[in-house]
Scaffold this motif. Structure first.
Motif, PDB file in Angstrom:
ATOM      1  N   ARG A  11     -20.867  -4.399  -9.947  1.00 32.86           N
ATOM      2  CA  ARG A  11     -20.319  -5.513 -11.201  1.00 32.86           C
ATOM      3  C   ARG A  11     -20.835  -5.161 -12.800  1.00 32.86           C
ATOM      4  N   TYR A  12     -21.573  -4.298 -12.916  1.00 34.85           N
ATOM      5  CA  TYR A  12     -21.605  -3.894 -14.231  1.00 34.85           C
ATOM      6  C   TYR A  12     -21.633  -2.392 -14.707  1.00 34.85           C
ATOM      7  N   GLY A  13     -20.411  -1.599 -15.052  1.00 34.71           N
ATOM      8  CA  GLY A  13     -21.099  -0.530 -16.080  1.00 34.71           C
ATOM      9  C   GLY A  13     -21.221  -0.309 -17.862  1.00 34.71           C
ATOM     10  N   VAL A  14     -21.269   1.054 -18.031  1.00 30.90           N
ATOM     11  CA  VAL A  14     -21.204   1.002 -19.726  1.00 30.90           C
ATOM     12  C   VAL A  14     -19.778   1.947 -19.553  1.00 30.90           C
ATOM     13  N   TRP A  15     -19.801   1.920 -21.058  1.00 24.11           N
ATOM     14  CA  TRP A  15     -18.001   2.368 -21.505  1.00 24.11           C
ATOM     15  C   TRP A  15     -18.944   2.988 -23.159  1.00 24.11           C
ATOM     16  N   SER A  16     -18.815   4.328 -22.929  1.00 24.05           N
ATOM     17  CA  SER A  16     -19.237   4.574 -24.120  1.00 24.05           C
ATOM     18  C   SER A  16     -18.682   5.932 -24.512  1.00 24.05           C
ATOM     19  N   LEU A  40     -31.771   1.805 -14.450  1.00 20.53           N
ATOM     20  CA  LEU A  40     -31.339   0.551 -15.372  1.00 20.53           C
ATOM     21  C   LEU A  40     -30.425  -0.205 -14.603  1.00 20.53           C
ATOM     22  N   GLY A  41     -29.969  -0.112 -13.405  1.00 23.28           N
ATOM     23  CA  GLY A  41     -28.993  -0.857 -12.583  1.00 23.28           C
ATOM     24  C   GLY A  41     -27.445  -1.059 -12.885  1.00 23.28           C
ATOM     25  N   PHE A  42     -27.355   0.076 -14.366  1.00 23.60           N
ATOM     26  CA  PHE A  42     -25.511   0.841 -14.310  1.00 23.60           C
ATOM     27  C   PHE A  42     -24.842   1.040 -13.152  1.00 23.60           C
ATOM     28  N   GLY A  43     -24.319   0.359 -12.545  1.00 21.77           N
ATOM     29  CA  GLY A  43     -23.347   1.322 -11.272  1.00 21.77           C
ATOM     30  C   GLY A  43     -22.278   2.165 -11.326  1.00 21.77           C
ATOM     31  N   ALA A  44     -21.665   2.640 -13.157  1.00 24.90           N
ATOM     32  CA  ALA A  44     -20.837   3.343 -13.328  1.00 24.90           C
ATOM     33  C   ALA A  44     -20.768   3.252 -14.458  1.00 24.90           C
ATOM     34  N   ARG A 282     -31.266  -2.774 -23.445  1.00 27.01           N
ATOM     35  CA  ARG A 282     -31.740  -4.418 -23.510  1.00 27.01           C
ATOM     36  C   ARG A 282     -30.462  -5.359 -22.865  1.00 27.01           C
ATOM     37  N   LEU A 283     -29.203  -4.713 -22.550  1.00 25.16           N
ATOM     38  CA  LEU A 283     -28.368  -5.387 -21.689  1.00 25.16           C
ATOM     39  C   LEU A 283     -28.635  -5.662 -20.470  1.00 25.16           C
ATOM     40  N   ALA A 284     -29.121  -4.309 -20.055  1.00 24.07           N
ATOM     41  CA  ALA A 284     -29.609  -4.312 -18.471  1.00 24.07           C
ATOM     42  C   ALA A 284     -30.651  -5.578 -18.339  1.00 24.07           C
ATOM     43  N   SER A 285     -31.287  -5.201 -19.301  1.00 25.62           N
ATOM     44  CA  SER A 285     -32.571  -6.551 -18.977  1.00 25.62           C
ATOM     45  C   SER A 285     -31.838  -8.394 -19.361  1.00 25.62           C
ATOM     46  N   LEU A 286     -31.200  -8.649 -19.823  1.00 24.56           N
ATOM     47  CA  LEU A 286     -30.562  -9.735 -19.796  1.00 24.56           C
ATOM     48  C   LEU A 286     -29.249  -9.830 -18.679  1.00 24.56           C
ATOM     49  N   LEU A 287     -28.920  -9.060 -18.006  1.00 25.24           N
ATOM     50  CA  LEU A 287     -28.106  -8.661 -17.326  1.00 25.24           C
ATOM     51  C   LEU A 287     -28.998  -9.334 -15.811  1.00 25.24           C
ATOM     52  N   GLY A 288     -30.408  -8.906 -16.373  1.00 24.40           N
ATOM     53  CA  GLY A 288     -31.120  -9.350 -15.080  1.00 24.40           C
ATOM     54  C   GLY A 288     -31.247  -8.175 -13.897  1.00 24.40           C
TER      55      GLY A 288
END
Length: 288
Positions: A11-16, A40-44, A282-288
Motif C-alpha cells: 500500500r505504501y512506498g517511498v519516492w526518493s 519499516l514496512g514500505f513495500g517499494a 515518522r511516516l512509517a509510524s503515522l501509517l501504522g
C-alpha cells in the motif's frame, strides 16, 4: 503461484531522488537506508530523476524483498535495447524485484518533443521484441491517452504530482486490474506558513512544465492557481502537511479514490543530498 505487482509493492512506498545517488562513497549509506525502509514496512522504493536499472540494482541487492522501480526512466534517456539489457541483468540476479517505470519527460528538457505518445508506443514495441514483459513495466501517465496506454501495454500507471481527483479519473480509465500508484508529497510541518513556503519552493520548478500545468487545468485549477509559484489551493492539493492525523487522512484519500499504492516523497527544504531518514521513520509510524 506468481505474486502480482500490486501485492509486491503493497500500500505504501517511498519516492526518493536521494536514493539514486551515483556517489560510490555513499553506497553503504544508501544500502543501509533501503534496508531500513524495508524493515519499516514500505513495500517499494521509487527512484526519482532519470533513473535506470543500474541505480536500482544495488538497493535490491541490499534488501530481501523490497521492490525498486524507476520513476522515471525517460524514453529519451537511453535506447530500448540498452534498457532491455539492463532489465534482463537485474531480473537474472533478483527475479521479480525490479519495476521499469517509463515516461516521456517534458518538452523543455527534450530536443525534439513533437510526438511523445508515438515515442512511447515505439519504445514499448521495442521492449516487447526484446522480451521485457508488460507486467513488469509501468508508465508515468497523466493524460487520458497515456493512461490508456498504461492500461493496454503495461502493468499500470505511476502518476507524479497529482491529486485524489486525478486518481479517481485514472482509475476509471485503467479499470480495476492495473496498478495505480500515484506519487504524493509530504511536508512534516504543522505551521501552515512554514509548510506552504517549503512546498511552494519545491513546486515552482514543476510549474515550468506544460505536462503538469495542463493536467492541473484539466482537474479544474485555474491559471491563477498556477501563477507565482502556486496558490494555496494548489499547494494544499498536491502536498500533505499538518499534524499526523491530517497527513494520514490526505494519504488515505488517494486509496479511497482508487489508488492501490501511494509513493510518498518527503519534502523538507533540503538540498537533496541528505537522506530524510528521520522523516521516513515518522511516516512509517503515522501509517501504522
Amino acid at each position: 503461484m506468481t505474486t502480482s505487482l500490486k501485492e509486491t509493492v503493497g500500500r505504501y512506498g517511498v519516492w526518493s531522488f536521494e536514493l539514486r545517488s551515483e556517489d560510490p562513497a555513499r553506497r553503504g549509506e544508501l544500502d543501509e537506508a533501503a534496508a531500513e525502509l524495508e524493515e519499516l514496512g514500505f513495500g517499494a522504493v521509487w527512484l526519482g530523476g532519470n533513473s535506470t536499472a543500474a541505480h536500482a540494482a544495488p538497493l535490491i541487492g541490499a534488501t530481501r524483498r523490497l521492490t525498486v522501480g524507476t520513476s522515471i526512466q525517460s524514453v529519451w534517456q537511453q535506447d530500448a535495447a540498452t534498457t532491455a539489457a539492463g532489465f534482463a541483468e537485474v531480473e537474472a540476479a533478483h527475479p521479480g524485484r525490479f519495476v521499469l517505470g517509463l515516461g516521456v519527460s517534458h518538452g523543455p528538457l527534450v530536443k525534439d518533443y513533437s510526438r511523445p505518445y508515438a515515442a512511447m508506443t515505439g519504445y514499448l514495441d521495442e521492449l516487447d521484441t526484446a522480451g521485457v514483459p508488460a507486467d513488469r513495466r509501468v508508465l508515468a501517465a497523466l493524460g487520458p491517452r497515456m493512461l490508456g496506454l498504461a492500461r493496454d501495454r503495461a502493468a499500470g500507471a505511476i502518476p507524479y504530482l497529482v491529486t485524489p481527483e486525478h486518481t479517481a479519473r485514472a482509475r476509471e480509465i485503467l479499470g480495476e486490474g492495473p496498478l495505480l500508484a500515484p506519487e504524493f508529497k509530504v511536508v512534516l510541518e504543522d505551521d501552515p506558513a512554514r509548510a506552504r513556503d517549503t512546498a511552494r519552493a519545491f513546486l515552482s520548478r514543476y510549474l515550468e512544465f506544460p505536462n503538469y500545468t495542463d493536467n492541473f487545468l484539466r482537474l479544474g485549477f485555474t491559471e491563477a492557481d498556477i501563477a507565482d509559484g502556486g496558490s494555496n489551493h494548489l499547494v494544499d492539493a498536491v502536498f500533505a502537511w499538518g499534524d499526523e492525523n491530517r497527513i494520514r487522512d490526505r494519504i488515505t484519500a488517494f486509496h479511497e479514490a482508487g489508488a492501490d499504492h501511494v509513493a510518498l516523497q518527503v519534502v523538507n527544504g533540503g538540498t537533496g543530498d541528505t537522506l530524510p531518514r528521520k522523516e521516513w521513520r515518522r511516516l512509517a509510524s503515522l501509517l501504522g
